[in-house]
Design an enzyme around this catalytic site. Structure first.
Site, PDB file in Angstrom:
ATOM      1  N   GLY D 150       0.822  -1.196   0.000  1.00 55.33           N
ATOM      2  CA  GLY D 150       0.000   0.000   0.000  1.00 55.33           C
ATOM      3  C   GLY D 150       0.862   1.255   0.000  1.00 55.33           C
ATOM      4  CB  CYS D 151       0.089   4.679  -1.058  1.00 53.98           C
ATOM      5  SG  CYS D 151      -1.589   4.808  -0.399  1.00 53.98           S
ATOM      6  CE1 TYR D 152      -1.725   8.160   4.173  1.00 52.40           C
ATOM      7  CE2 TYR D 152      -3.489   6.604   3.741  1.00 52.40           C
ATOM      8  CZ  TYR D 152      -3.062   7.900   3.908  1.00 52.40           C
ATOM      9  OH  TYR D 152      -3.961   8.928   3.820  1.00 52.40           O
ATOM     10  CB  THR D 154       5.356   2.279   0.123  1.00 55.05           C
ATOM     11  OG1 THR D 154       4.770   1.121  -0.475  1.00 55.05           O
ATOM     12  CG2 THR D 154       6.698   2.569  -0.542  1.00 55.05           C
TER      13      THR D 154
END
Lengths: 347, 347, 347, 347
Positions: D150-152, D154
């Site tokens: 996921g973005c958060y 990472t």
């Protein structure tokens, strides 16, 4: 008819004091000063303020404005307030300072360490009051010199007050992660406030080194009744106005979210400008813009170890000019909310 | 004590009427309706409007609100106003419609062509007035049914009124190039108003085909006293509120910029909400936000052939809710500016 | 191995030339200069450009950079290009100027009137070429001195080229209403580019008096084969990059929208960087960001009297650095699109 | 010639995978699918992606795309990946999933608790790898099923990796305060992503209840070698792309800022996409936009008790599509940075 002077009215805080006072029902006459724009009208700098009828406000010399005033709002940079405070104190004028100069009371050492300057008139600081009405309402009502709080400190302190005074929060390890709109850096252009470099991005700055850290800690310590050393991180966010502080503290003992929320709601029930949101809602600067409200939402971390408080204000209103007028109202003995009940736009 | 009903209060125009009326000094009681949110409070949809003290406004059924009201603001989508207008007309209530339904008077053909619907009660349209106070002040004061102008039309018509009525402008070849903030598209989310797709960019839309074109032409024709067919182009701009219309017209005969500017300044001298800026200044929505002002700046093209007028409003205030309240004031016979002299923020 | 020098690399146009060349497959060595930041690295000013591997680019003295280069991009303010152009011309170097200094060819009078400066080396201007590849591709391929077009002119000229060269458009009464992102005002902070004053608003500026007016008119006149005097109005819009020009011209004789659209589509069919959108679509800078494309949409006014063209570019790429590299490619005789086919982000 | 299929290409993550692959030098053929837009071209949804030359990508049925592909990027909503993973596994195809479905490995209980769904093919999860190359590079190179982070997560995990693996940080009391751009909420419009409601403001959401919390904790626990329970708070910020995570941890023992910074710099020295900024600089999403970089800055709290790390990525690139392509490169055994060294724009 009160004579009110606003020093540094060409800066953002000063212009906002003017804007708020223009709609304030007190019978009054406004005088404004500016070093850089003396001799010009205020609306030549801020066309928004152009009056359709009546006269423009002419920016005058500060000394003349002080001499003619019963009430003085000083919106000058840090380090310039004491001389005028002295004149006001001797002349029986009410002095409200929006810089950091009167926020540290008798703690000259901290002020000197962070602002690089000693007090010229220590006695003025002994009699000054830190102008957070929710904390110091009674003292403000009797004060002649008021140090108006900083914007980050206002949001942080109101966010932590119930938890500290009611001893839910461990005082060690408090974290305040704050976002500020770009008006917070004032009217002067800079690389940091240049649209192409600050739009569309979040930029932390002065991490571990911002001057609002000692102001926050001083106030939190007063609230807790013991020394508090918090961790405060400011960020610049791509918005005009507003501060959103997300605040973390360890719970002394487990609490349900309902209990934590009730504690906040009860604590602020009678405060006219603090709105504790319903459980499940999230505080955002979106809902307090151009108003004197502080919106607080209450949360728990998923592991239940921490209380998380989000505290949002308009940095120019509750974080500066609105709070200054609130302090004026208190010091004049008129209804505290006078001229400050503007409804924030919904969008 | 006036009973005021706002229909469609959960939409942007309706919520803004509520916000403005909350600070309006008229002795009044507000009732609000919403089809989608009946039974909820208005501040559950717009937390900004949460009252610290006093009660929340409950969204009710429209019929009940109309029945209980002396004054009705209808903020429903196009095509829903006539039935309520009929009830209000028969019941002696003041009816102010913020949709397009009462903007075309007896010109049913144009309304039907652009809005796909015929009039149900043609007689109501004969007695209705187009609510642009600067043009129709006297008629509005006597009206019972008022069609509040569109946002683009308000900025365009005020920008052209002096040039048309004083016959500086060729009526052929007028161009209106307008930028609107995203609140103009209302509260309902859409791809066009989705932040990642509209932020940071300018998007024209409905070029040559926007429904405000016939409204503008109808009003310009009235101002000029002969048929005007303008060219109007709307664009979506990455801002919340505001319309900036840059308007081009050929000069009938050469004029100096001073003469053109004076003509505008003189024309609007006594209008409380139109500010003609000093020569050399540029009109921007920045300076009219959250206010009922229309700021107009006057220019010439470098080849001196064309007058260029920039006309800026807050689309939600002078372009919708503020103008509606201005119309209410006129129709009630109270001072036209009552509750509408809010000072726009300088930043 | 080509030696390429970029003068004024600390400014926005210069830094963007560097960024594009860093991904350009030509075997090359980059040298960069800056007056203000000599001795610093480029990534100390623009951290985005920090190379994870390899060396930082050191900002050097301009004279040294010119001496060491085969190709020179001059990204200095207006008025500084001639001296370097002379050195390059004598030294057999390719000189591409991104200022206005070489945009006026032999028309010294116009340049002097608008830029307040006469030519020092008129002969250099006789041999220079205006670097709009769609218009002057053949001449650019042979040129040693190229005057890269302005940003507003690029969008305007590409938007009008088919209509003028094919004689659809009346040459009298052309109106160009343009919106620019704030990067257009360069790296230096100013009140106009200060976030709190330009965000969330549209501001026209220099109406009837912008220096791109004569550049546009000169090029349009060349395209039309007779003198064109257009009306150009620039506005600052709250976005980082991009220019959107909405262009109005009267049709010489009635045309269907299909015919007008086909004429544009056919005209640009083989141009690698001009995309004529499908009928019904609207050009926006949203779709050309960070790319060398110019997106054009074609419309008619509702009264059918006018053609309306919307022409969008990224002001820093097709409006400056990308077009400069396109010119370099042409002048070097390599494929024109080399290093320039970056796909614009969809959001 | 590789056949590459992108499922859900009409969503933001899918469209960004397409955009990155269009410039990727691998010899390849792209096929794309969409449930909602089958039969349309991708550029009819995203005009930015319109190819000037060559053919548009037609959105096809997912089954056909999978059948024809050697490599499949699945960009569907959570809960839809397993069936396709099964087909790919059996067919010897490389499967890279951008949803959460393959991020939890054998920990089905956690996945089921947060995503409300059990595994259909547990054996596929046993063989899948969490696609954070900096942590799992070797395993990724051998994997056939990759769960892209996921973005958060990472940004958070890269920000904490050196501190956890080198044991500077107390694992108890870690706080991750994250800001995300609005692209993070995908292409579908909603009230939260409606421009007038999210522009110009910061809004926390799902405080203490976001699905990325367990993903983060799982990975941090792996890094630390013992269970970590962090406190993660997401906020929506008014920007298109980007995540900025400000991360707080207590230092196990006092460290100088120089020592902490060196530890980070040394740790990431050979990582191609992690840039540890010079001491005194501040990480911002401004400098990583449209690139695969993660920029990390290192700080100490003023009371020296806490390390503060700011970790910024482009949520659509390193936080989604770029990282997915990085994983593809690794799994194909080609140079990891292939097609991913785009230089972020400086402004």
């Amino acid at each position: 008819m009160k004579q009110i002077g606003i020093l540094g009215a060409s800066g953002y805080a000063g212009a906002e004091v003017v804007r708020i006072l223009l709609s304030h029902p007190l019978e009054k006459n406004l005088r404004v000063s500016s070093v850089s724009f003396e001799g010009k009208t205020l609306d030549s700098i801020y066309p928004a303020l152009a009056a359709k009828k009546g006269q423009s406000l002419m920016l005058e010399n500060a000394d003349e404005v002080v001499a003619a005033s019963d009430i003085v709002f000083s919106c000058l940079p840090n380090g310039f307030a004491e001389k005028t405070a002295k004149i006001c104190q001797e002349g029986g004028k009410l002095f409200i300072d929006l810089s950091a100069d009167f926020r540290f009371g008798t703690d000259e050492a901290t002020y000197a360490a962070w602002y690089g300057k000693n007090y010229s008139y220590p006695e003025l600081h002994s009699m000054s009051v830190y102008g957070l009405p929710e904390l110091n309402r009674v003292a403000i009502a009797k004060a002649q010199i008021i140090g108006n709080p900083g914007c980050y400190p206002t949001s942080s302190e109101l966010g932590l007050y119930p938890a500290l005074v009611n001893c839910f929060a461990e005082t060690e390890g408090i974290i305040i992660d704050s976002m500020s709109g770009v008006t917070g850096s004032g009217r002067d252009p800079s690389q940091a406030s240049h649209y192409p470099e600050c739009a569309d991005s979040i930029s932390p700055y002065k991490v571990g080194a911002h001057r609002h850290q000692p102001e926050i800690d001083r106030c939190l310590s007063q609230m807790a009744g013991l020394p508090v050393s918090s961790v405060f991180t400011p960020h610049l966010a791509p918005m005009g106005r507003g501060i959103v502080s997300t605040i973390y503290f360890r719970l002394k003992k487990p609490m349900t979210i309902e209990a934590l929320h009730s504690a906040y709601r009860d604590f602020y029930e009678r405060e006219p400008f603090v709105r504790v949101l319903p459980l499940g809602a999230f505080s955002s600067n979106h809902n307090v813009k151009f108003s004197n409200y502080c919106d607080i939402s209450v949360h728990l971390s998923s592991n239940k170890a921490m209380g998380i408080i989000v505290s949002s204000i308009d940095n120019m209103v509750k974080g500066a000019a609105g709070q200054a007028v609130q302090n004026m109202n208190l010091a004049l003995g008129i209804e505290e909310t006078t001229g400050l009940l503007m409804v924030p736009p919904a969008f």
